[in-house]
Scaffold this motif. Sequence first.
Motif, PDB file in Angstrom:
ATOM      1  N   SER A  95      -7.592   4.282   0.700  1.00 20.01           N
ATOM      2  CA  SER A  95      -6.474   4.572   1.597  1.00 20.01           C
ATOM      3  C   SER A  95      -5.201   3.993   0.982  1.00 20.01           C
ATOM      4  O   SER A  95      -5.260   3.097   0.130  1.00 20.01           O
ATOM      5  CB  SER A  95      -6.731   3.953   2.970  1.00 20.01           C
ATOM      6  N   GLN A  96      -4.049   4.496   1.443  1.00 14.71           N
ATOM      7  CA  GLN A  96      -2.791   4.027   0.891  1.00 14.71           C
ATOM      8  C   GLN A  96      -2.590   2.536   1.149  1.00 14.71           C
ATOM      9  O   GLN A  96      -2.070   1.800   0.303  1.00 14.71           O
ATOM     10  CB  GLN A  96      -1.626   4.821   1.484  1.00 14.71           C
ATOM     11  N   ASN A  97      -3.021   2.078   2.326  1.00 14.85           N
ATOM     12  CA  ASN A  97      -2.888   0.647   2.666  1.00 14.85           C
ATOM     13  C   ASN A  97      -3.689  -0.218   1.698  1.00 14.85           C
ATOM     14  O   ASN A  97      -3.221  -1.272   1.250  1.00 14.85           O
ATOM     15  CB  ASN A  97      -3.352   0.392   4.098  1.00 14.85           C
ATOM     16  N   ASN A  98      -4.920   0.252   1.378  1.00 15.59           N
ATOM     17  CA  ASN A  98      -5.761  -0.510   0.456  1.00 15.59           C
ATOM     18  C   ASN A  98      -5.215  -0.470  -0.979  1.00 15.59           C
ATOM     19  O   ASN A  98      -5.334  -1.437  -1.729  1.00 15.59           O
ATOM     20  CB  ASN A  98      -7.198   0.005   0.490  1.00 15.59           C
ATOM     21  N   LYS A  99      -4.620   0.670  -1.368  1.00  9.78           N
ATOM     22  CA  LYS A  99      -3.982   0.754  -2.689  1.00  9.78           C
ATOM     23  C   LYS A  99      -2.846  -0.261  -2.800  1.00  9.78           C
ATOM     24  O   LYS A  99      -2.723  -0.980  -3.804  1.00  9.78           O
ATOM     25  CB  LYS A  99      -3.436   2.164  -2.928  1.00  9.78           C
ATOM     26  N   ASP A 100      -2.016  -0.308  -1.747  1.00  7.10           N
ATOM     27  CA  ASP A 100      -0.894  -1.253  -1.743  1.00  7.10           C
ATOM     28  C   ASP A 100      -1.400  -2.691  -1.787  1.00  7.10           C
ATOM     29  O   ASP A 100      -0.829  -3.545  -2.477  1.00  7.10           O
ATOM     30  CB  ASP A 100      -0.030  -1.039  -0.497  1.00  7.10           C
ATOM     31  N   ASN A 103      -2.573  -3.529  -5.309  1.00  2.00           N
ATOM     32  CA  ASN A 103      -1.413  -3.722  -6.190  1.00  2.00           C
ATOM     33  C   ASN A 103      -0.779  -5.086  -5.979  1.00  2.00           C
ATOM     34  O   ASN A 103      -0.384  -5.764  -6.936  1.00  2.00           O
ATOM     35  CB  ASN A 103      -0.369  -2.627  -5.937  1.00  2.00           C
ATOM     36  N   ASN A 134     -14.062   0.945   2.071  1.00  2.00           N
ATOM     37  CA  ASN A 134     -12.863   1.742   2.331  1.00  2.00           C
ATOM     38  C   ASN A 134     -12.574   1.883   3.825  1.00  2.00           C
ATOM     39  O   ASN A 134     -12.430   2.985   4.361  1.00  2.00           O
ATOM     40  CB  ASN A 134     -12.984   3.122   1.686  1.00  2.00           C
TER      41      ASN A 134
END
Length: 387
Positions: A95-100, A103, A134
């Motif tokens: 998910s985008q939250n987990n990608k952020d 990072n 995830n």
Amino acid sequence: MQTLPTVTLSRVYFKKAHQIKISFKYNDILIDILRDVPGAMWSKTLKSWYIKNTPNHLKILFKVFKNQATVNAKDLFDQSMPMHQYPERRIRQLSQNNKDLLNNFYKYLKGKRYSQSTIDTYTQQIADFVEYYNTTLDQITNKEVELFIEDVYIKRNYSISTQRQFVSALKLFVVFYPKLNINNLQLARPNKSRKLPNVLSQTEILSLISNTSNLKHKTIITLLYSCGLRISELINLKLKDINLNRKQIHIKSSKGRKDRLVSIADHFIPMVTEYYLSYKPETYLFEGNNGGTYSAQSVRQFISKNCKKANLNKVVTPHTLRHSYATHLLENGVDIRYIQSLLGHAKPETTMIYTHVQRKDLMAISNPLDLAIQKLKNSEKTTKKLS
């Protein structure tokens, strides 16, 4: 006039990449040349040497074989590149939250000044863990950690050291992201395997050195043993870090970003001087044919080759020479604390393993079977005297 050997260069798709296959009849000189070419590898499958197919590598091959062999590269120029496709890189399902979050974890490790290899390893391992579930990370507990380890690390037969790395990475991730319902104190690393290091005797060391005819290779083997260097320390050793007058080498930013000084053996000085005058390195003590650092894989290969010449029927690596250095120091009566400093170990426990392989004290211990038989003999002698 002596006829030069022929080297044939051809295209091959191997290990998911376009390679240049380097074929020739067995020739020690050509093999030694290829050992010094960064990126050149021997393949048991291809039964030949190979190197990644790039214009720069092709240029290097023509350069190193000049006046040493006749190069036949007709296959490279007459045929188009094989139509093999490189495998697509797998994209993580996050998910985008987990990608952020990942990072930011990467940046967090950067700020903690970990080495780049540690940052990459820890980030990849946490990314695997996050992708596995995830979901909202707040719901993950120690139970999910155990299930992940059982399903991934145990079933795939990952090494204990890799599992220990994951636990270390997760401990840092818990500190970075405290919203996790993971109890940091309950995260236990599995115990390390305590295998005794492989050690050569001093006679075997001298035999290996004397059976190495190539001056560069002989100098490398002698330095690895006489200073107890790691392979990474050897290939990154710069000329400016060597002080022959003080008989010292300054090892900089080694494992754990630690510096240390090691002493140079008197017998090594004439050898390294002859090597320097013959090869004239510019920056690093040992450089590849195209400049830059020498190949660690080349060092491993020529050590293995020269062990066969010396009739050493055992697996010998650059680290074997370091183990031998430490063990021989201990057998010669050097205090374990000094050995720890010379090796650059952070903990004395790491150095203590050599106390289990030193022969001097072990050989002095009488075997209980011998003692029992000796007692019996003494008893029989006493009985005969009295009768």
